[in-house]
Design an enzyme around this catalytic site. Structure first.
Site, PDB file in Angstrom:
ATOM      1  N   GLY A 161       0.804  -1.219   0.000  1.00  0.00           N
ATOM      2  CA  GLY A 161       0.000   0.000   0.000  1.00  0.00           C
ATOM      3  C   GLY A 161       0.834   1.265   0.000  1.00  0.00           C
ATOM      4  CB  SER A 162      -0.333   4.760   0.338  1.00  0.00           C
ATOM      5  OG  SER A 162       0.284   6.010   0.547  1.00  0.00           O
ATOM      6  CB  SER A 163       5.108   5.724   0.323  1.00  0.00           C
ATOM      7  OG  SER A 163       4.598   6.965  -0.115  1.00  0.00           O
ATOM      8  CB  VAL A 164       0.767   8.059   3.138  1.00  0.00           C
ATOM      9  CG1 VAL A 164       0.258   8.881   4.290  1.00  0.00           C
ATOM     10  CG2 VAL A 164       0.954   8.948   1.913  1.00  0.00           C
ATOM     11  N   GLY A 165       1.844   5.191   4.568  1.00  0.00           N
ATOM     12  CA  GLY A 165       1.787   4.273   5.696  1.00  0.00           C
ATOM     13  C   GLY A 165       2.986   4.425   6.631  1.00  0.00           C
TER      14      GLY A 165
END
Lengths: 129, 401
Positions: free
Chosen positions: A58-62
């Site tokens: 999933g997103s790198s914002v994780g």
């Protein structure tokens, strides 16, 4: 191939899943509880564990989520993966959570509940009875 | 009583990132918490990407700016580190969520605005140039050939590697921030010699910017290396080049086009009418849109000038949102383009972008018409609205009078 992505030394109990983890949106930041009802660890908190999972997805914002759960004292003590992914790597780096990559074979030798000691400087993981 | 039953040595640790004495000391925390964290990020990223060392970089471009994408966790993190962190090299910034000059025209809540302004303030405190643009390669001077930079915005990284003779990894928001603070970046594959194992041959006749965007999107899916050969492109304009870079950045991890057929014997894949149609069918989900958006990547002055020319004596019959960097908006205003575009019914927004905008959502819009493949992907997957894909020529022809 085995790698040390973030160094450190901890002792704790293994929490293992065969499913990848998407830290953005499926882990509660305040409690470290997995909130994705399709996940093997649904309703279980990853807090204080040595978390074994194949890799992040999933997103790198994780990565910010990993930082948040650490700020809320709800983070795992360490993470161990089979595959290096940039989200978990940077998240653990931000939060200063030890992260190592181990082989498929080593991964399968661990079970939830086992006590281990991880020391990246000595480059070893020790099972404790 | 403790008995050791099994010792698992990480013997074959392929510890690859060689650090200098100064870097070692920073990683140990001897240069403060911020430098320790920044070095932890570079080492973790370097290990994950098999880099052998860190190298100095001269320019970083950061992502992780829009509150819509980084959320409370990101806002809190930036607020916390901005107390001590300062950038060491020229550092520019991706778009944020709105244009402060006209944000009151859109239904954005107070919390969003104040959190976004906090993020803006944190970056400014750290010494970042508040460019709020995803096209740094168009609005800043390009350094000399082979300069090492660290660009986190995917279309900008691909453009820099492919067209601007710069060298960058496809950085994450975090590795770029760490690079800004340390002036260094992992020496990963994209900074070394290229040897892609795949060549894509463009076989579609009379391509427009949509075709090139779809070609980029297709390339991102099939190219597994850090670079890919591409041939049969013909002469491309700025709009088409940006569309192709934006497309590839959206669908994959590959971050460089090498123009030509590549080494003999490598795998070749055609991008023909069928692949173009399949890509179009994947991204186009509506026959028409309620509003039009142009700019993902943001429009530069050349495209604004071209659009102004096309709209002479015509007006949009629907809302048309145009996204551009603030510096371009100011230049365009001085030249008179902005007056012309507003007369034609356009809303001109600086500092933000179609991609991941909070200004469009499914409560007020069912479908959006755009010529951007990158925009289409995010409008569909993040904003949850349908997308009608058309080239700029088709949009001007079909939507203005």
């Amino acid at each position: 191939m085995k790698k040390i992505l973030v160094g450190g030394s901890v002792k704790g109990s293994i929490l293992k899943t065969e499913m990848p983890i998407n830290f953005l949106g499926t882990v509660e930041k305040k409690t470290g509880v997995i909130s994705d009802k399709n996940h093997e660890l649904f309703k279980i908190s990853i807090r204080g564990s040595i978390l074994l999972f194949p890799s992040g997805i999933g997103s790198s914002v994780g990565a910010y989520t990993i930082y948040s759960i650490k700020s809320n004292n709800s983070a795992p003590l360490a993470m161990i993966c089979k595959k290096a992914d940039l989200t978990v790597a940077t998240g653990c780096a931000l939060a200063n959570i030890p992260l190592v990559i181990i082989s498929e074979e080593e991964f399968s030798s661990y079970k939830t509940g086992e006590e281990v000691s991880l020391d990246t400087r000595a480059k070893k993981i020790i099972k404790i009875i | 009583m403790i008995t050791y039953v099994q010792v698992l040595y990480l013997y074959q640790v392929t510890c690859s990132v060689e650090l200098t004495r100064g870097e070692e000391s920073a990683l140990k925390g001897e240069q403060g918490e911020i430098m320790e964290m920044a070095h932890r990020i570079l080492v973790a990223t370097g290990e994950a990407t098999d880099a052998e060392k860190l190298v100095p970089i001269e320019w970083t471009h950061l992502s992780g700016v829009n509150y819509n994408t980084i959320g409370d966790a990101g806002e809190e993190f930036l607020s916390s580190i901005s107390k001590g962190a300062r950038v060491k090299v020229k550092t520019t910034l991706n778009p944020m969520g709105f244009d402060i000059d006209n944000v009151s025209n859109y239904s954005l809540d107070e919390n969003f605005i104040s959190k976004q302004l906090s993020i803006k303030g944190s970056y400014e405190t750290m010494g970042v140039t508040p460019s709020f643009s995803c096209i740094p390669y168009e609005i800043f001077d390009i350094p000399k050939n082979d300069t090492q930079v660290a660009f986190a915005e995917s279309n900008a990284a691909i453009h820099a590697n492919s067209y601007d003779n710069l060298k960058t990894n496809k950085e994450s928001a975090f590795s770029a921030l760490a690079s800004a603070i340390t002036g260094k970046s992992p020496y990963s594959s994209l900074r070394m010699e290229d040897s892609p194992n795949l060549a894509i041959q463009m076989k579609v006749n009379n391509p427009n910017e949509l075709t090139y965007g779809m070609l980029g999107f297709f390339a991102g899916k099939v190219a597994k290396d850090s670079s890919v050969n591409i041939s049969g492109l013909g002469k491309m304009d700025t709009r088409q080049r940006k569309s192709m870079c934006g497309g590839m950045g959206t669908s994959g991890t590959c971050a460089k086009f090498l123009f030509g057929e590549g080494k003999p014997g490598i795998e070749k894949i055609d991008f023909d009418e069928k692949q173009a149609q399949d890509t179009y069918d994947e991204l186009n989900t509506a026959e028409k849109g309620d509003i039009i958006t142009l700019g993902s990547p943001q429009l530069g002055l050349e495209e604004i000038s071209d659009l102004t020319g096309r709209l002479k004596g015509r007006s949009f019959e629907k809302r048309c949102m145009i996204f551009t960097p603030r510096t371009v908006k100011e230049q365009a205003r001085r030249i008179g383009y902005i007056d012309e575009l507003e007369r034609a019914g356009c809303e001109i927004l600086a500092d933000c972008c179609t991609c991941l905008t909070p200004l469009i959502n499914k409560d007020n819009v069912d479908a959006v018409t755009t010529n951007s493949i990158k925009g289409a992907f995010y409008l569909k997957n993040s904003n949850g609205v349908d997308v009608n894909l058309r080239s700029l020529s088709q949009i001007v022809e079909g939507e203005t009078k």
